[in-house]
Scaffold this active site. Structure first.
Site: not given
Length: 353
Positions: A95, A181, A234
């Site tokens: 920025y 996760e 997962d």
């Protein structure tokens, strides 16, 4: 800091020498993302070979001149910050001149190239990562102002910050670390008071692909307490990929592997073999996409899978079924199955690979 300043001065001196000889200045950077430059070591994970192939970022070539300019710009910003002992986030840097940098990704890539070129860890360049990771559980420490921070109370979830990583006063009686996760699963385990019910533990989530600070904290806890570290992901190629980043590192950060990887991490769940063992209904599973197939095929070819026969078997089960499952699939058995049955049984009877 003098080492950082000297390294930058050497780069700029090279640029000036080229100009004095009326030659176009060139910056030489290792090919960080080329698998040919990566070797696998059991004790470290993926690391860059000492004499890796390099690429030249030339100032006289239309394709690479903008990148050359960005590298000099960020080198000058790092130099000023190290001199004045100030810090900035990668976001701050972007920025400060969005038109020049173009995108946050371009800034991130240049910073990693600079770190690799100078052979100096990114955190020593006075550039902070905006962290997204959380830690909770049996862990406490004292802030600089004397405030005692205790992550043991379930209401306290600490955002992982750079300053945690240099601490010498971390205190814990945890029996293990659990890397989760996703944030949703992490919050669910917090709500169920998991880290006090089974045995004291520390829970960490990088909320998906972990940032640098989250990986550094996992490594710090391993170095400090030498307790088992388990991962809960997962049962899909994306979850396996994330676990491999914690355990073996990533190709793009392989030049920093020694500070980032924990090769002793165990895969606790959700294992593809668990889905059959627990009689999870096929209706609750998700069919593979083409992207899943490609991701899994690429993971199966990686050098570290060959030394993990049990992982190899789990990935073969996943490939054969062409089905994946999120951890939330366990709620089809009962609402609190994960914290009440699945994790306690796994931890007690050694159900990890």
């Amino acid at each position: 800091s003098s080492e950082v300043l000297e390294a930058i001065e050497n780069v700029i001196q090279g640029v000036l020498q080229s100009l004095a000889q009326k030659k176009a200045p060139v910056l030489t950077v290792a090919n960080r993302t080329d698998w040919r430059n990566i070797e696998f070591k059991d004790s470290v994970g993926l690391q860059m070979i000492p004499h890796s192939t390099t690429k030249q970022i030339r100032s006289d070539c239309p394709q690479s001149a903008p990148r050359f300019a960005l590298m000099l710009k960020i080198l000058s910003m790092i130099y000023k910050m190290v001199q004045s002992n100030t810090y900035a986030t990668k976001r701050d840097i972007y920025y400060s001149d969005t038109l020049l940098f173009g995108s946050q990704t371009a800034v991130d890539r240049v910073i990693n190239d600079i770190s690799c070129m100078l052979k100096i860890p990114r955190r020593s360049l006075h550039i902070l990562s905006t962290t997204k990771g959380f830690v909770a559980g049996n862990l406490s420490y004292t802030e600089e102002d004397g405030t005692k921070v205790n992550c043991t109370c379930s209401a306290t979830v600490c955002i992982i910050k750079q300053k945690h990583l240099n601490r010498k006063d971390l205190i814990s009686h945890a029996k293990f670390v659990l890397i989760v996760e996703k944030d949703a699963t992490f919050q669910r385990l917090l709500d169920d008071d998991f880290f006090t019910k089974v045995s004291p533990c520390i829970m960490i989530t990088g909320r998906g692909i972990p940032d640098l600070n989250t990986r550094l904290l996992v490594r710090k806890l391993w170095d400090s307490f030498q307790i088992p570290i388990f991962s809960l992901m997962d049962a899909d190629p994306h979850g396996v990929e994330i676990m491999c980043v914690y355990k073996y590192g990533s190709v793009s950060m392989s030049f920093e592997a020694h500070h980032l990887t924990v090769p002793s991490i165990k895969w606790l769940g959700l294992l593809p073999s668990d889905l059959k063992r627990l009689n999870i209904s096929k209706d609750a599973l998700i069919p593979f996409t083409k992207q899943d197939q490609n991701k899994l095929a690429s993971i199966q070819k990686r050098p570290y899978i060959a030394c993990q026969p049990l992982w190899k078997k789990e990935l073969e089960i996943m490939a054969a079924s062409q089905l994946k499952a999120e951890i939330q699939v366990l709620t089809s058995l009962s609402q609190d199955y994960l914290s009440r049955v699945y994790l306690p049984n796994k931890l007690q009877f050694g159900g990890w690979v």
